[in-house]
Design an enzyme around this catalytic site. Structure first.
Site, PDB file in Angstrom:
ATOM      1  N   MET A  12       0.825  -1.203   0.000  1.00 52.25           N
ATOM      2  CA  MET A  12       0.000   0.000   0.000  1.00 52.25           C
ATOM      3  C   MET A  12       0.861   1.256   0.000  1.00 52.25           C
ATOM      4  SD  MET A  12      -3.440  -0.734   0.276  1.00 52.25           S
ATOM      5  CE  MET A  12      -4.324   0.290   1.449  1.00 52.25           C
TER       6      MET A  12
ATOM      7  N   LYS B  79     -13.621   2.673   8.826  1.00 49.12           N
ATOM      8  CA  LYS B  79     -12.862   1.649   8.098  1.00 49.12           C
ATOM      9  C   LYS B  79     -13.038   0.277   8.760  1.00 49.12           C
ATOM     10  CE  LYS B  79      -9.807  -0.013   5.160  1.00 49.12           C
ATOM     11  NZ  LYS B  79      -9.180  -1.179   5.748  1.00 49.12           N
TER      12      LYS B  79
ATOM     13  N   HIS C  28     -16.287  -0.989   7.600  1.00 51.38           N
ATOM     14  CA  HIS C  28     -16.080  -1.299   6.177  1.00 51.38           C
ATOM     15  C   HIS C  28     -15.497  -2.703   6.014  1.00 51.38           C
ATOM     16  CE1 HIS C  28     -13.109  -1.605   2.875  1.00 51.38           C
ATOM     17  NE2 HIS C  28     -13.906  -0.831   2.168  1.00 51.38           N
TER      18      HIS C  28
ATOM     19  N   GLU D 144     -16.960  -6.154   4.439  1.00 51.88           N
ATOM     20  CA  GLU D 144     -16.172  -6.880   3.434  1.00 51.88           C
ATOM     21  C   GLU D 144     -16.163  -8.383   3.726  1.00 51.88           C
ATOM     22  OE1 GLU D 144     -11.489  -7.256   3.041  1.00 51.88           O
ATOM     23  OE2 GLU D 144     -12.191  -5.256   2.452  1.00 51.88           O
TER      24      GLU D 144
END
Length: 318
Positions: A11, A170, A173, A177
């Site tokens: 990343m 997040k 999130h 997922e």
């Protein structure tokens, strides 16, 4: 804007590249000299220590951490004596939101600002951009807006609230997922076994006999199904795109053992749901399925088998 980037993994390295492409300067540090050399070839300035990184940044300094959660606090502690009031530390990894609050409390007396930046995009972020969920003081987030705009696609970042809010969003999130991934996996598995009327032995005592074997005579092309779902279906998504790619390579997915890791956010999401008294059965089931994939259900299966033997004399099938 000049940004210091600590951590050049999958990343961090591509985030630095995207910043450079967006017209920003990047000063980068990583324990891997090869990773820094690769970024230098793309226009970044590599340094060999945190002190050198801080010295190379103009005030107010902006330092972004893209490192594993276990190393964030130690890195912040090493940076703090080198920073000045007004400098900004951004954690773009997957820290727990409560740790963000604690770090802000530790940095604020020194005048150092802290921003939590939940980041989604994976290895495709360089081309697609990163979805950013940001927590921190409004003025600081506005100051960093050019950086966020370079990293994210149009409409792809949001100031979610005060410190901790970004990583909270997040966290949820990633819990979602888990659930989406489990739903695709379970649905495709049902399709894969839709030929049970042809493949299941009639004398298979471990499963309930099919009342109508003729109803399960389908040999589905899973790669083709995943591909057609990508076009106009209500369940199309990037996760489905990635699944279709892998099925096209090998419909049996023979290169995968099926051992699925979890990085913590799914557990934290359920902890928050428990604290809030909010039901999240789908996300819980998805997390527990990951535990099972790693063999954590083996003993419970042994207990079940022992009970069947005890109450009914049902011996295990070889």
């Amino acid at each position: 804007m000049t940004i210091g980037m600590i951590g050049l993994g999958r990343m961090g390295s591509n985030m630095a590249r995207r910043l450079i492409r967006g017209g920003h300067a990047a000063v980068v540090y990583d324990r891997s000299s090869e990773a820094m050399a690769a970024l230098a070839g793309d226009g970044a300035t590599g340094v060999t220590s945190l002190a050198e990184l801080v010295a190379a940044l103009p005030a107010p300094r902006v330092v972004c951490l893209m490192i594993p959660v276990a190393y964030v606090d130690a890195t912040v502690d090493a940076l703090l004596p080198l920073l000045s009031p007004g400098d900004i530390v951004i954690d773009g990894g997957n820290s727990h939101y409560q740790d963000d609050m604690a770090r802000q409390a530790r940095l604020s007396p020194r005048g150092v600002q802290y921003v939590d930046m939940g980041t989604s995009g994976g290895v495709w972020g360089l081309e697609r951009g990163y979805c950013l969920m940001i927590g921190g003081e409004t003025g600081i987030v506005r100051f960093l807006d050019p950086m966020f705009a370079a990293l994210a696609p149009a409409g792809g970042y949001l100031h979610c609230g005060p410190c901790g809010a970004g990583h909270f969003v997040k966290m949820v999130h990633n819990g979602i997922e888990y659930g989406l991934m489990a739903a695709y996996a379970e649905g495709l598995n049902i399709l894969r076994h839709a030929n049970a009327g042809k493949t299941r032995a009639e004398a298979d005592a471990e499963t309930t006999p099919l009342a109508h074997p003729e109803h399960y005579q389908f040999d589905f092309d899973l790669a083709a199904i995943a591909e057609v779902w990508r076009h106009g279906s209500v369940i199309q998504s990037w996760l489905l795109d990635l699944t279709a790619v892998e099925l096209a390579k090998d419909p049996s997915l023979g290169g995968f053992a099926g051992r699925v890791s979890d990085s913590g956010e799914g557990r934290w999401t359920l902890q928050a749901a428990n604290d809030e008294g909010v039901p999240a059965p789908v996300l819980a089931a998805a997390l527990f399925q990951r535990f099972a994939s790693r063999g954590a259900d083996a003993f419970s299966a042994q207990v079940l088998s022992a009970m069947r033997l005890g109450f009914g004399g049902h011996a295990e099938k070889k």
